[in-house]
Write a protein that holds these residues in place. Structure first.
Motif, PDB file in Angstrom:
ATOM      1  N   ALA A 254      -3.669  -5.140 -13.634  1.00  0.00           N
ATOM      2  CA  ALA A 254      -4.852  -5.204 -13.517  1.00  0.00           C
ATOM      3  C   ALA A 254      -5.648  -5.729 -14.817  1.00  0.00           C
ATOM      4  O   ALA A 254      -6.576  -6.629 -14.633  1.00  0.00           O
ATOM      5  CB  ALA A 254      -6.017  -4.517 -12.599  1.00  0.00           C
TER       6      ALA A 254
ATOM      7  N   GLU B 292       2.275   1.433  -4.160  1.00  0.00           N
ATOM      8  CA  GLU B 292       1.728   1.800  -5.219  1.00  0.00           C
ATOM      9  C   GLU B 292       1.536   2.662  -5.879  1.00  0.00           C
ATOM     10  O   GLU B 292       1.355   2.708  -6.568  1.00  0.00           O
ATOM     11  CB  GLU B 292       0.700   1.219  -4.374  1.00  0.00           C
ATOM     12  CG  GLU B 292      -1.007   1.670  -5.485  1.00  0.00           C
ATOM     13  CD  GLU B 292      -1.977   0.508  -5.036  1.00  0.00           C
ATOM     14  OE1 GLU B 292      -3.053   1.114  -5.541  1.00  0.00           O
ATOM     15  OE2 GLU B 292      -1.778  -0.265  -4.261  1.00  0.00           O
ATOM     16  N   ASN B 293       1.835   4.184  -5.083  1.00  0.00           N
ATOM     17  CA  ASN B 293       1.487   5.669  -5.686  1.00  0.00           C
ATOM     18  C   ASN B 293       3.006   5.987  -6.280  1.00  0.00           C
ATOM     19  O   ASN B 293       2.863   7.055  -6.433  1.00  0.00           O
ATOM     20  CB  ASN B 293       0.803   5.961  -4.761  1.00  0.00           C
ATOM     21  CG  ASN B 293      -0.962   5.471  -4.679  1.00  0.00           C
ATOM     22  OD1 ASN B 293      -1.282   5.468  -5.465  1.00  0.00           O
ATOM     23  ND2 ASN B 293      -1.249   5.996  -3.660  1.00  0.00           N
TER      24      ASN B 293
ATOM     25  N   SER C 268       0.474  -1.363  -0.077  1.00  0.00           N
ATOM     26  CA  SER C 268      -0.300  -0.177   0.014  1.00  0.00           C
ATOM     27  C   SER C 268       1.275   1.113  -0.169  1.00  0.00           C
ATOM     28  O   SER C 268       0.174   2.474  -0.512  1.00  0.00           O
ATOM     29  CB  SER C 268      -1.019  -0.178   1.279  1.00  0.00           C
ATOM     30  OG  SER C 268      -0.620   0.421   2.401  1.00  0.00           O
ATOM     31  N   THR C 269       1.798   1.121   0.900  1.00  0.00           N
ATOM     32  CA  THR C 269       2.771   2.506   0.302  1.00  0.00           C
ATOM     33  C   THR C 269       3.499   2.186  -0.954  1.00  0.00           C
ATOM     34  O   THR C 269       3.559   4.048  -1.186  1.00  0.00           O
ATOM     35  CB  THR C 269       4.203   1.765   1.714  1.00  0.00           C
ATOM     36  OG1 THR C 269       3.538   2.195   2.890  1.00  0.00           O
ATOM     37  CG2 THR C 269       4.851   2.915   1.621  1.00  0.00           C
TER      38      THR C 269
ATOM     39  N   GLN D   9      -8.277  -3.067  -8.238  1.00  0.00           N
ATOM     40  CA  GLN D   9      -8.646  -2.992  -7.530  1.00  0.00           C
ATOM     41  C   GLN D   9      -6.814  -3.229  -6.804  1.00  0.00           C
ATOM     42  O   GLN D   9      -5.862  -2.022  -8.164  1.00  0.00           O
ATOM     43  CB  GLN D   9      -8.719  -4.745  -7.555  1.00  0.00           C
ATOM     44  CG  GLN D   9      -9.374  -5.560  -7.916  1.00  0.00           C
ATOM     45  CD  GLN D   9      -9.784  -7.261  -7.858  1.00  0.00           C
ATOM     46  OE1 GLN D   9      -8.169  -8.013  -7.437  1.00  0.00           O
ATOM     47  NE2 GLN D   9     -10.306  -7.466  -6.445  1.00  0.00           N
ATOM     48  N   SER D  10      -6.603  -2.985  -5.991  1.00  0.00           N
ATOM     49  CA  SER D  10      -5.221  -2.311  -4.935  1.00  0.00           C
ATOM     50  C   SER D  10      -4.572  -3.102  -5.586  1.00  0.00           C
ATOM     51  O   SER D  10      -4.744  -4.451  -6.346  1.00  0.00           O
ATOM     52  CB  SER D  10      -5.200  -1.912  -3.686  1.00  0.00           C
ATOM     53  OG  SER D  10      -5.639  -3.662  -2.797  1.00  0.00           O
ATOM     54  N   LEU D  11      -3.054  -2.727  -5.767  1.00  0.00           N
ATOM     55  CA  LEU D  11      -1.897  -3.942  -5.797  1.00  0.00           C
ATOM     56  C   LEU D  11      -1.793  -4.873  -4.567  1.00  0.00           C
ATOM     57  O   LEU D  11      -1.830  -6.317  -5.069  1.00  0.00           O
ATOM     58  CB  LEU D  11      -0.431  -3.163  -5.413  1.00  0.00           C
ATOM     59  CG  LEU D  11       0.510  -3.496  -5.410  1.00  0.00           C
ATOM     60  CD1 LEU D  11       0.559  -4.190  -7.144  1.00  0.00           C
ATOM     61  CD2 LEU D  11       1.940  -2.876  -5.403  1.00  0.00           C
ATOM     62  N   GLU D  12      -2.047  -4.354  -3.912  1.00  0.00           N
ATOM     63  CA  GLU D  12      -2.536  -5.551  -2.154  1.00  0.00           C
ATOM     64  C   GLU D  12      -3.137  -6.308  -2.717  1.00  0.00           C
ATOM     65  O   GLU D  12      -3.110  -8.062  -3.155  1.00  0.00           O
ATOM     66  CB  GLU D  12      -3.087  -4.619  -1.333  1.00  0.00           C
ATOM     67  CG  GLU D  12      -2.180  -5.692   0.287  1.00  0.00           C
ATOM     68  CD  GLU D  12      -2.597  -5.090   1.565  1.00  0.00           C
ATOM     69  OE1 GLU D  12      -3.772  -5.686   2.126  1.00  0.00           O
ATOM     70  OE2 GLU D  12      -1.713  -4.006   1.665  1.00  0.00           O
ATOM     71  N   GLN D  13      -4.360  -6.211  -3.289  1.00  0.00           N
ATOM     72  CA  GLN D  13      -6.082  -7.253  -4.273  1.00  0.00           C
ATOM     73  C   GLN D  13      -4.956  -7.563  -4.970  1.00  0.00           C
ATOM     74  O   GLN D  13      -5.064  -8.875  -5.009  1.00  0.00           O
ATOM     75  CB  GLN D  13      -6.512  -6.161  -4.028  1.00  0.00           C
ATOM     76  CG  GLN D  13      -7.731  -5.747  -2.905  1.00  0.00           C
ATOM     77  CD  GLN D  13      -8.730  -5.196  -3.155  1.00  0.00           C
ATOM     78  OE1 GLN D  13      -8.188  -4.177  -3.948  1.00  0.00           O
ATOM     79  NE2 GLN D  13     -10.065  -5.316  -3.020  1.00  0.00           N
TER      80      GLN D  13
ATOM     81  N   LEU E  76       0.329  -0.691 -12.366  1.00  0.00           N
ATOM     82  CA  LEU E  76      -1.451  -1.494 -11.975  1.00  0.00           C
ATOM     83  C   LEU E  76      -1.763  -1.496 -12.483  1.00  0.00           C
ATOM     84  O   LEU E  76      -2.566  -2.865 -12.665  1.00  0.00           O
ATOM     85  CB  LEU E  76      -1.166   0.161 -10.492  1.00  0.00           C
ATOM     86  CG  LEU E  76      -2.201  -0.900  -9.054  1.00  0.00           C
ATOM     87  CD1 LEU E  76      -1.924  -2.434  -9.370  1.00  0.00           C
ATOM     88  CD2 LEU E  76      -2.756   0.622  -8.562  1.00  0.00           C
TER      89      LEU E  76
END
Length: 248
Positions: A226, A202-203, A199-200, A234-238, A222
């Protein structure tokens, strides 16, 4: 932008035993001015990949080039073009913070004036100004990690290889590091960053390479990962969780 990769890995297989390789035909590249996140579970091969880049391990097969040069052909140019931040800080106990940073700068041939301005900038950025003349044996783990980061960034190589740099850092230290890496990237440097804190990063990263059981199972931005996974938005974590679950 120059399209010649700063780091090029082709068909890399390797590990601690010839009979049981950790990496299986790994291929990746990092372009100039690009930050790439190398992500995977424990044991996926992230640190092994970095050890091969650093020359701490020899490939069973495959090629690694930095700025188009192999370590075997031109070790001086190869190693001079990269800098490394390890997961666990490794310092000389009887050297001060200032001595560590100066020693590193000298090793890279950094001009005195550049060393002085950069060391001041880094000490301020990581709030280490009052610790510069402190022996490393008297520092906390987080401060030792900051010293490793300062040593890596006092030089200005083409490629930074950074392994789990956030461990031990406080929230302000993490933010300072991320912002500084972004500044370096925008100035043309290339960064290969390994982290479990998805989450850190990702951006901050332009692209991601997902390693699983020693193989690259996904790569791209990302949005590209996806789309390839048919899971837009979806987020990177997902995405990571679903990719590695599917790869078991």
């Amino acid at each position: 932008m120059n399209n010649t990769p700063v780091l090029q890995i082709t068909g890399l297989s390797g590990g601690y035993s010839l009979n049981k390789p950790v990496l299986h035909d790994v291929g990746l590249q990092v372009q100039p001015g690009e930050m790439v996140g190398l992500i995977g579970l424990n044991g996926a091969g992230k640190s092994t990949t970095m050890k091969h880049i650093l020359g701490l391990m020899s490939p069973h097969k495959g090629d690694i080039t930095v700025l188009g040069k192999t370590r075997a052909a031109d070790p001086g140019a190869y190693h001079g073009a990269l800098s490394f931040v390890p997961e666990s800080p490794l310092l000389y106990e009887e050297m001060t913070v200032r001595e560590h940073v100066e020693f590193t700068a000298r090793s890279y041939g950094v001009e005195r004036s550049d060393y002085e301005s950069r060391s001041l900038q880094l000490a301020k950025l990581f709030r280490m100004e009052d610790k510069m003349d402190t022996l490393s044996s008297h520092l906390s783990k987080g401060m030792k990690q900051k010293v490793m980061i300062m040593c890596a960034f006092v030089a200005r190589p083409a490629l930074y290889v950074i392994d789990e740099p956030f461990l031990g850092l406080d929230p302000l230290g993490i933010r300072s590091l991320l912002d500084f890496m972004l500044e370096l990237k925008n100035s043309g440097a290339s960064i290969l960053l390994s982290s479990h804190i998805l989450s850190t990063i990702e951006n901050y990263c332009d692209r991601f390479i997902v390693l699983h059981q020693g193989k690259v199972i996904a790569e791209g931005s990302l949005a590209e990962i996806a789309a390839a996974s048919k899971r837009p938005g979806q987020s990177l974590e997902q995405l990571f969780y679903e990719l590695v679950q599917g790869g078991e």
